[in-house]
Design a protein around this motif. Structure first.
Motif, PDB file in Angstrom:
ATOM      1  N   GLU C  78       0.822  -1.430  -0.003  1.00  0.00           N
ATOM      2  CA  GLU C  78       0.089  -0.060   0.044  1.00  0.00           C
ATOM      3  C   GLU C  78       1.144   1.246  -0.226  1.00  0.00           C
ATOM      4  O   GLU C  78       0.503   2.376  -0.656  1.00  0.00           O
ATOM      5  N   LYS C  81       2.900   1.205  -3.603  1.00  0.00           N
ATOM      6  CA  LYS C  81       2.147   1.574  -4.657  1.00  0.00           C
ATOM      7  C   LYS C  81       1.489   3.048  -4.618  1.00  0.00           C
ATOM      8  O   LYS C  81       0.564   3.399  -5.330  1.00  0.00           O
ATOM      9  N   GLU C  82       1.673   3.580  -3.440  1.00  0.00           N
ATOM     10  CA  GLU C  82       1.204   4.917  -3.064  1.00  0.00           C
ATOM     11  C   GLU C  82      -0.366   4.911  -2.944  1.00  0.00           C
ATOM     12  O   GLU C  82      -1.076   5.557  -3.431  1.00  0.00           O
ATOM     13  N   THR C  83      -1.066   3.775  -2.556  1.00  0.00           N
ATOM     14  CA  THR C  83      -2.458   3.748  -2.369  1.00  0.00           C
ATOM     15  C   THR C  83      -2.812   3.910  -1.031  1.00  0.00           C
ATOM     16  O   THR C  83      -4.031   4.160  -0.371  1.00  0.00           O
ATOM     17  N   GLU C  85      -2.318   6.504   1.230  1.00  0.00           N
ATOM     18  CA  GLU C  85      -2.908   7.732   1.631  1.00  0.00           C
ATOM     19  C   GLU C  85      -4.277   7.945   1.089  1.00  0.00           C
ATOM     20  O   GLU C  85      -5.126   8.380   1.863  1.00  0.00           O
ATOM     21  N   SER C  86      -4.721   7.462   0.075  1.00  0.00           N
ATOM     22  CA  SER C  86      -6.154   7.311  -0.449  1.00  0.00           C
ATOM     23  C   SER C  86      -7.018   6.576   0.439  1.00  0.00           C
ATOM     24  O   SER C  86      -8.053   6.811   0.664  1.00  0.00           O
ATOM     25  N   LEU C  87      -6.395   5.370   1.112  1.00  0.00           N
ATOM     26  CA  LEU C  87      -7.166   4.629   1.904  1.00  0.00           C
ATOM     27  C   LEU C  87      -7.359   5.340   3.356  1.00  0.00           C
ATOM     28  O   LEU C  87      -8.418   5.305   3.952  1.00  0.00           O
ATOM     29  N   PHE C  88      -6.223   6.047   3.822  1.00  0.00           N
ATOM     30  CA  PHE C  88      -6.620   6.651   5.179  1.00  0.00           C
ATOM     31  C   PHE C  88      -7.091   7.943   5.180  1.00  0.00           C
ATOM     32  O   PHE C  88      -7.526   8.435   6.127  1.00  0.00           O
ATOM     33  N   ILE C  89      -7.495   8.523   3.890  1.00  0.00           N
ATOM     34  CA  ILE C  89      -8.324   9.696   3.686  1.00  0.00           C
ATOM     35  C   ILE C  89      -9.654   9.286   4.385  1.00  0.00           C
ATOM     36  O   ILE C  89     -10.579  10.057   4.771  1.00  0.00           O
ATOM     37  N   GLY C 251       2.910   8.761  11.605  1.00  0.00           N
ATOM     38  CA  GLY C 251       1.747   8.957  10.451  1.00  0.00           C
ATOM     39  C   GLY C 251       1.845   8.234   9.350  1.00  0.00           C
ATOM     40  O   GLY C 251       2.819   7.484   9.291  1.00  0.00           O
ATOM     41  N   VAL C 252       0.877   8.388   8.504  1.00  0.00           N
ATOM     42  CA  VAL C 252       0.891   7.454   7.346  1.00  0.00           C
ATOM     43  C   VAL C 252       1.859   7.707   6.439  1.00  0.00           C
ATOM     44  O   VAL C 252       2.671   6.636   5.767  1.00  0.00           O
ATOM     45  N   ILE C 253       2.408   8.770   6.123  1.00  0.00           N
ATOM     46  CA  ILE C 253       3.572   9.007   5.286  1.00  0.00           C
ATOM     47  C   ILE C 253       4.862   9.562   6.509  1.00  0.00           C
ATOM     48  O   ILE C 253       4.596  10.526   7.155  1.00  0.00           O
ATOM     49  N   ASN C 255       7.922  10.491   5.875  1.00  0.00           N
ATOM     50  CA  ASN C 255       9.031  11.716   5.722  1.00  0.00           C
ATOM     51  C   ASN C 255       8.458  12.380   4.387  1.00  0.00           C
ATOM     52  O   ASN C 255       8.210  11.749   3.539  1.00  0.00           O
ATOM     53  N   ASP C 256       8.473  13.678   4.518  1.00  0.00           N
ATOM     54  CA  ASP C 256       7.598  14.345   3.509  1.00  0.00           C
ATOM     55  C   ASP C 256       9.055  14.999   2.538  1.00  0.00           C
ATOM     56  O   ASP C 256      10.224  14.968   3.158  1.00  0.00           O
TER      57      ASP C 256
END
Lengths: 186, 305, 256
Positions: C78, C81-83, C85-89, C251-253, C255-256
């Protein structure tokens, strides 16, 4: 008479001669040579032959025919593969290769029993050997010959359909699912 | 107008580096809010904090009156297109939206119509059963927008929604966003494309190195960047500013073509009027004279230098 | 909410070659093993109970390995594949995500088990041990695999990388399997004995031996193997809980 049988007889004779003419210098508690007063017999000679995979019981007896106790007695099986002319490692054949008896009183007769598993088909000879420690020569029973017949395969006809069928069935199932997906998305 | 997003003293650091430094902003309901900044300014970090993906170190955020700890309530009223967002390539567009509709606990009997409408809006209805893995970048972005709208959000957070799209793709998305805003959706748009922001947004905030450097409408931003205005002049004849001697203000973009002179003058209104009088005294024929508007690019570059 | 994640994962494994391949590979291994056990000259001479014990070890061993490999990427994908963020929103909570993914991993185990059933039936014919065989493979496999998956999920949440998670998981599995390579003399060593008591893989195999070879089929007769397994399961759950807490803090992400 086969070579192997001949060798065995020579071995036994040699042991007997050496025992008879061995040095008398021993500790007083073991003044009588241990091998002489003990007799060993295999009693189940007639029932030993069988099929690979069988479990059989080797029955024998150990008797102290002397007037004094015989101490520190260990008994074990000796098995020879007559076809390949090799002694057999009893690792897979029996869990109780050796038994420590300890002391046998004068006149005492002890039953001996081993459970062995016929692992491989062939012609074999078996003997029970008794060791009394120290410098005494081991005593051996009479040699018993037996045969182990090859085992017929255990139901391969039932495992084959499963062994081949399940992977094939899965492949068909997956092909069908894949086909359905392709139709759906096209 | 009611405030739907309130940000007070927002701060976030990564180690010793401050990504956001004491940010304060308010976005009103129905606004199309543009959020600008150079790379690494903190735009994506801000959006991720507002959408609950990461936690701030300090500060208070209210989304439609809810604090960030009320994640479920906020999730029900916001839609998000994150900066980087992947898709489940094995799913069809329809199944993808259905999955997210389930996550938003939209009842099954309502899902079919909703998904059909969304796919129509983003022009993907014909590809509803195609695997997402076969989609172009533009189609994926449109699908992302459809996903962001699945719960009929009041507020839409968009982080570079047209990044990597061709001009047609950008226009398609922009048209959709305009329509959504007209229908009452508050839009928080972070974008590098300054023409896009100046075209769409009613209010703009510019962030640089984690700090808010300016906020307001385009006119307010222009006033922020310079007290002096710029004026465009087209004069018949050969006019050189040096002939004026020492004159307040600044002349630039001076050009001569045939018998015409064009230039931009930057100064106060009084000085501009004085200039006109001087030109008239010298019998110069002024063909055009009007205030020149600073582009957003100019404002942006000035503020983030 | 977790059921949507669960169903999504199951549909994905059936839609892609990934899930299908696991089941096919399992069936090949089971076919090879059961055929060999029943037809090989020397192996087929083993007592039938020993055959079943061998097969049960293969079933559980293969299942643990396959499920561990799958579980190593089920969460980390997750992020990769960068999915995520969409899930945790969405209103989805982390615990729903973990539960859904756990059930998906157990579904894979269930599928492997179903594939193994015909092999269990054909090898246990005439032994009267089918129910004990099938039942204990199901029970012990489920306990062991659930615990293993929770450990892997915890590692996934900490690493957020499928490569690192897979490497670590395989090392753990290898470490748990090492006693199988010990000679009998080494297992008399107190350290090895202690390891054998706490090692879940060892407890699974010993319990199967107890059930199939020694005919001790009741749960009470196997409590000394089941208890360490249950304790390992609880420890895994605690590990996953703390990893989840840390994940939420970061957090979900990351490092920014």
């Amino acid at each position: 008479m086969t070579n192997a049988k001949l060798k065995l007889i020579i071995l036994i004779l040699g042991v007997a001669i050496m025992t008879l003419f061995s040095s008398p210098a021993r500790a007083s508690s073991q003044a009588v040579t241990a091998s002489a007063p003990l007799t060993i017999q295999i009693l189940s000679a007639q029932t030993l032959s069988g099929t690979a995979g069988d479990f059989v019981t080797v029955e024998g007896q150990l008797q102290n025919t002397s007037q004094i106790p015989v101490t520190d007695v260990t008994i074990y099986l000796s098995l020879v593969d007559l076809q390949n002319k090799l002694p057999v490692d009893l690792e897979d054949w029996s869990a109780e290769k050796g038994q420590y008896i300890g002391s046998v009183d004068p006149g005492q007769t002890l039953p001996l029993r081993w459970k062995i598993h016929f692992v491989k088909a062939g012609d074999y000879s078996i003997a029970i050997v008794a060791d009394t420690g120290g410098n005494n020569m081991p005593l051996i029973s009479t040699i018993t010959h037996f045969q182990v017949s090859p085992k017929r395969n255990l139901n391969p006809g039932q495992v084959l359909p499963v062994a081949f069928g399940i992977p094939v069935l899965l492949l068909l199932l997956f092909a069908f699912l894949n086909y359905r997906q392709t139709i759906k998305h096209s | 107008m009611d405030t739907v997003i309130s940000i007070k003293n927002l701060t976030k650091s990564y180690g010793s580096a401050k990504a956001i430094d004491d940010l304060n902003m308010e976005i009103a309901q129905g606004e199309f809010f543009g959020f600008l900044g150079p790379n690494g300014a903190g735009k994506t970090t801000t959006i991720r904090i507002l959408t609950g993906i990461i936690k701030a170190d300090k500060g208070e955020v209210l989304i439609n009156g809810f604090g960030l700890e009320e994640k479920e309530k906020i999730a029900g009223i916001i839609g998000v297109i994150p900066e980087s967002h992947g898709f489940y390539n094995w799913m069809s567009a329809w199944k993808y939206l259905q999955f997210f509709a389930d996550l938003y606990q939209i009842k099954r009997d309502k899902q079919d119509n909703l998904i059909k409408l969304l796919l129509q809006q983003v022009d993907l209805l014909n590809s509803k059963d195609s695997k997402i893995g076969t989609f172009s970048r533009g189609m994926r972005q449109r699908l992302g927008l459809a996903r962001a709208l699945i719960n009929n959000p009041k507020i839409l957070f968009l982080d570079e929604p047209t990044l990597g799209l061709d001009p047609q793709g950008q226009e398609d998305i922009q048209r959709l966003l305009k329509k959504l805003n007209q229908d009452g959706v508050t839009i928080f748009l972070s974008s590098h494309l300054l023409p896009e922001v100046s075209n769409l947004c009613s209010k703009i905030a510019i962030i640089s190195k984690g700090k808010l450097v300016a906020q307001g409408t385009m006119d307010e931003l222009r006033r922020t960047t310079h007290a002096k205005k710029q004026y465009y002049l087209k004069i018949q004849g050969d006019f050189a500013p040096s002939s004026l001697g020492k004159f307040p203000g600044k002349f630039f973009k001076v050009s001569h073509k045939s018998d015409l002179s064009e230039l931009t003058y930057e100064g106060s209104l009084e000085d501009a009027n004085e200039l006109i009088n001087i030109l008239k005294t010298e019998d110069m024929n002024i063909l055009e004279f009007y205030p020149a508007a600073d582009s957003l690019t100019d404002i942006f570059l000035k503020l983030t230098k | 909410m977790f059921k949507y994640i669960w169903f999504k994962e199951v549909k994905e494994s059936l839609s892609t070659w990934k899930g299908m391949l696991w089941l096919f590979v399992s069936s090949l291994i089971f076919s090879f093993t059961s055929y060999l056990l029943l037809t090989d000259k020397e192996l087929s001479l083993l007592d039938q109970t020993e055959l079943l014990w061998l097969l049960s070890k293969v079933i559980i061993g293969v299942a643990i390995l396959i499920v561990a490999i799958d579980a190593s990427s089920i969460i980390t994908s997750e992020f990769e594949k960068e999915t995520a963020e969409s899930l945790f929103i969405t209103p989805l909570k982390l615990k729903d995500l973990l539960l859904g993914k756990l059930l998906a991993s157990l579904t894979l185990w269930g599928q492997i088990y179903i594939v193994a059933v015909p092999y269990m039936v054909v090898t246990s014919m005439g032994s009267g041990l089918l129910w004990g065989f099938a039942g204990y493979v199901a029970l012990l496999g489920s306990l062991g695999i659930t615990a293993m998956v929770m450990v892997i999920f915890a590692i996934s949440l900490l690493y957020r990388s499928s490569k690192n998670t897979l490497t670590t998981s395989l090392i753990i599995l290898l470490a748990l399997s090492i006693p199988a390579f010990f000679s009998s003399t080494l297992t008399n060593n107190p350290m090895a004995q202690f390891f054998g008591v706490v090692n879940p893989v060892d407890n699974i195999f010993s319990s199967l031996d107890n059930v199939l070879v020694d005919y001790h089929q009741s749960l009470l007769q196997n409590w000394n193997y089941l208890l360490p397994l249950l304790l390992f399961l609880i420890a895994s759950a605690v590990f996953m809980f703390f990893a989840a807490k840390r994940f939420q803090k970061e957090g979900v992400i990351k490092n920014d």
